[in-house]
Design an enzyme around this catalytic site. Sequence first.
Site, PDB file in Angstrom:
ATOM      1  N   ASP A   1       4.693   4.137  -5.207  1.00  0.00           N
ATOM      2  CA  ASP A   1       4.101   4.431  -3.792  1.00  0.00           C
ATOM      3  C   ASP A   1       5.015   4.415  -2.647  1.00  0.00           C
ATOM      4  O   ASP A   1       5.365   4.102  -1.706  1.00  0.00           O
ATOM      5  CB  ASP A   1       3.353   3.011  -3.218  1.00  0.00           C
ATOM      6  CG  ASP A   1       4.568   1.652  -4.266  1.00  0.00           C
ATOM      7  OD1 ASP A   1       5.132   1.961  -4.730  1.00  0.00           O
ATOM      8  OD2 ASP A   1       3.773   0.671  -4.619  1.00  0.00           O
ATOM      9  N   HIS A   2       6.724   4.178  -3.428  1.00  0.00           N
ATOM     10  CA  HIS A   2       7.991   3.321  -2.741  1.00  0.00           C
ATOM     11  C   HIS A   2       8.576   4.706  -1.863  1.00  0.00           C
ATOM     12  O   HIS A   2       9.340   4.296  -1.539  1.00  0.00           O
ATOM     13  CB  HIS A   2       8.672   2.256  -3.589  1.00  0.00           C
ATOM     14  CG  HIS A   2       8.132   1.275  -3.135  1.00  0.00           C
ATOM     15  ND1 HIS A   2       7.195   0.619  -3.483  1.00  0.00           N
ATOM     16  CD2 HIS A   2       9.117  -0.144  -2.773  1.00  0.00           C
ATOM     17  CE1 HIS A   2       7.047  -0.753  -3.464  1.00  0.00           C
ATOM     18  NE2 HIS A   2       8.728  -1.148  -3.002  1.00  0.00           N
TER      19      HIS A   2
ATOM     20  N   SER B   1      12.704  -8.891  -1.202  1.00  0.00           N
ATOM     21  CA  SER B   1      12.240  -8.120  -2.464  1.00  0.00           C
ATOM     22  C   SER B   1      12.379  -9.140  -3.285  1.00  0.00           C
ATOM     23  O   SER B   1      13.548  -9.246  -3.535  1.00  0.00           O
ATOM     24  CB  SER B   1      12.236  -6.802  -1.888  1.00  0.00           C
ATOM     25  OG  SER B   1      12.821  -6.000  -3.606  1.00  0.00           O
TER      26      SER B   1
ATOM     27  N   ARG C   1       6.974  -8.665   6.016  1.00  0.00           N
ATOM     28  CA  ARG C   1       8.257  -8.452   6.427  1.00  0.00           C
ATOM     29  C   ARG C   1       8.879  -8.224   7.584  1.00  0.00           C
ATOM     30  O   ARG C   1       8.630  -7.268   7.887  1.00  0.00           O
ATOM     31  CB  ARG C   1       9.130  -8.705   5.314  1.00  0.00           C
ATOM     32  CG  ARG C   1       8.746  -9.141   4.028  1.00  0.00           C
ATOM     33  CD  ARG C   1      10.358  -9.211   3.012  1.00  0.00           C
ATOM     34  NE  ARG C   1       9.552 -10.175   2.319  1.00  0.00           N
ATOM     35  CZ  ARG C   1       9.266  -9.747   0.629  1.00  0.00           C
ATOM     36  NH1 ARG C   1       9.658  -8.579   0.486  1.00  0.00           N
ATOM     37  NH2 ARG C   1       9.266 -10.143  -0.251  1.00  0.00           N
TER      38      ARG C   1
ATOM     39  N   ASP D   1       7.350  -5.986  -8.554  1.00  0.00           N
ATOM     40  CA  ASP D   1       7.772  -6.359  -6.838  1.00  0.00           C
ATOM     41  C   ASP D   1       7.286  -7.530  -6.317  1.00  0.00           C
ATOM     42  O   ASP D   1       6.825  -8.188  -6.542  1.00  0.00           O
ATOM     43  CB  ASP D   1       6.525  -4.955  -6.822  1.00  0.00           C
ATOM     44  CG  ASP D   1       7.218  -5.023  -4.498  1.00  0.00           C
ATOM     45  OD1 ASP D   1       7.309  -4.150  -4.584  1.00  0.00           O
ATOM     46  OD2 ASP D   1       6.495  -5.862  -3.703  1.00  0.00           O
TER      47      ASP D   1
ATOM     48  N   ARG E   1      14.076  -6.427  -6.053  1.00  0.00           N
ATOM     49  CA  ARG E   1      14.758  -5.257  -6.215  1.00  0.00           C
ATOM     50  C   ARG E   1      16.171  -6.098  -6.605  1.00  0.00           C
ATOM     51  O   ARG E   1      17.042  -6.967  -6.619  1.00  0.00           O
ATOM     52  CB  ARG E   1      15.260  -4.507  -4.987  1.00  0.00           C
ATOM     53  CG  ARG E   1      16.219  -5.645  -4.374  1.00  0.00           C
ATOM     54  CD  ARG E   1      16.047  -4.395  -2.765  1.00  0.00           C
ATOM     55  NE  ARG E   1      14.699  -4.319  -2.084  1.00  0.00           N
ATOM     56  CZ  ARG E   1      15.046  -4.137  -0.533  1.00  0.00           C
ATOM     57  NH1 ARG E   1      15.755  -4.169   0.116  1.00  0.00           N
ATOM     58  NH2 ARG E   1      13.705  -3.948   0.053  1.00  0.00           N
TER      59      ARG E   1
END
Length: 787
Positions: free
Chosen positions: A118-119, A677, A481, A183, A679
Amino acid sequence: TLALGQGVRRLHVSAAFNAKAKVSMSRFEPSNFVNYEKLNENVNIVRKRLNRPLTLSEKIVYGHLDDPVGQDIARGRTYLRLRPDRVAMQDATAQMAMLQFISSGLPQVAVPSTIHCDHLIEAQIGGAKDLARAKDINAEVYNFLASAGAKYGVGFWKPGSGIIHQIILENYAYPGVLLIGTDSHTPNGGGLGSICIGVGGADAVDVMAGIPWELKCPNVIGVKLTGKLSGWTSPKDVILKVAGILTVKGGTGAIVEYHGPGVDSISCTGPREGGLLTYRPLWVLGMATICNMGAEIGATTSVFPYNHRMKTYLEKTGRGDIAALADDYADLLVPDVGCEYDSMVEINLDELKPHINGPFTPDLAHPMADIGATAVKNGWPLEVKVGLIGSCTNSSYEDMGRSASVAKQALDKGLKCKAAFTITPGSEQIRATIERDGYSKILGDVGGMVLANACGPCIGQWDRRDVKKGEKNTIVTSYNRNFTARNDANPATHAFVASPEIVTALAIAGTLDFNPEVDYLTAANGEKFKLKPPSADELPKLDFDPGQDTYQHPPAEGGSKLRVDVSPTSTRLQLLEPFDKWAGGDLEDLQILIKVKGKCTTDHISAAGPWLKFRGHLDNISNNMLIGAVNIENDGVNKIKNQLTGEYGGVPDVARHYKANGLSWVVVGDDNYGEGSSREHAALEPRHLGGRCIIVKSFARIHETNLKKQGMLPLTFQNPADYDKIRPDDKISIKGLATFAPGKPLSTVVKHSDGTKDEFQLNHTFNETQIEWFQAGSALNRMKELQ
């Protein structure tokens, strides 16, 4: 409706449960079963040990303890060893997670796991063409993820299937499940009574490897909802209000648990006055929106108690058997009467008004009635350039329906959007269903462009061309965000967050100071009119249209004979090399790389947008390390002094120069460092480029854990004022590592260039296991040592 009466504990006959057929966790994993019996058994053990009523989040978390009999349990203090039910990974973080899993040498994942593409889809000219372009550009990465999934037993959702969190809600979340996802908006599943927690890839590897997963025992913040939603007020406004109250770090280390009569008081689901609902029910998707954006207050996760709306949603998404089983265990899936919260927030939905938050931070909350005057006072542009609806926060069928309800009123008066307008469906199922039911046509007719079923502009995947970089402008989104430059890489874009219906109204009006509750629009014929509060069904009257089949099952025979190849010349993927072990002594004379001023999110540390394509290649992605952080020395971005050469350069370039010359370094930062995030690249990159330590006033939860996983030292000033003692050209030594122990501070000696020095204490939150990660060089190194 279900009788979930407070304090009424149902008696069950265990033989009746044993007679029931086992219920699968999802239709994709028929041999993995919902295990409420085990959950209930563990909860009873813990409740008896603690001798007190339990909150709902405690029930679900403690119900998944590896050792419910022996585990030390103290909110906010002890580390819990948990056994999550499943893992979910989005494609940008799955690359590094799967590369780490490959490095572990294990043959198959130990729990049900999925990858969701999806990213990596950039919004440019429209859904179908953008998707086709993404499949072409990202073919190497998609092939890697698909083949790794097949080999190691991980389900693979192909590009175009939708946003990870909507897919989880439609297929994998259910009341009482413990799910971890790579995520930060994984908490979305709390709208379906799940405990869903965002983590870094290394945490996902632990769970996929069958190792108990560690979580610091969360505090529990209670949010009591009273009254009823009505008019233009939406579930999004609940979390926008909560964010304004608690701020971006107010939920750190805590689970937010919603309860009270406002959650379940509204029984009306049929027509009322004039065919409109007098009050708006708090549906599952609205509860998911609230939980999703709990990430913006730093919360570990958020959750709602099981109710009849969850049952309806499960039935409508083909999981009636789970709903029936949840009914039998309904007392397990709500908080105990008399349970206590560490703190409490109360919101009266009768009094709540529509809100809009921003710019530049999601906790700057404004009632819609005030935003116009506030914008004028602060010099924020009033013209709305673009309205964007969708994202994992607000892309449900109901969200699209309410936006279409607003758009239809404008169309009926001959109006279209004055601003550009984009729509992002949450999943292929949502896209197909809103197309069938006419919502897509209405939103298109009013001037909207339907984008691919993906994250898109919400994460910076937006090829925006209507303004130049540096041009001051305003956009409004239904996203979560709005950090500086997050959506479009333009630091001058003022991004505001609101509900989809408010965003749609502002896109039609074209100005930020339009309040649909009181202001009028002018129809094509000159007539003045007000928009009526929107209404829409939560779920389609017909069944959902599933759209195209976008799921790849792992092979039934296993993947032992399959190969996963990574080309050594690839610019997108790179196999990982182990990080070096701790040398056994103190860290002496670390050079300060950068002293960061103010807010430093994971977007500042490891930007997304165009950098997403390098998420599987550690060396290439490291070229974005801290390029968004503000240097306190000169208020510049990506401009720091190389203390070896005396010249100024980019942060990654200087870090590489230090590493090449054998000089380890440290970053100094402010409050809530690493918010945003999940990440883990924001932790991997500093480690890869020679960093050893990050010293700040306070950390965001996920980032602190990610740093520990990669063998870094995340430390906090015992006295936050000591931040001011550090100068950008200092050298720092970390003392006490030979006796590194839980709860025992480390000390530091700061040497200034003028020959003076300062000494002070640094705190840490390492437990014994995490200290072993540091000593081994990383959690993955330690895993290999133990094999």
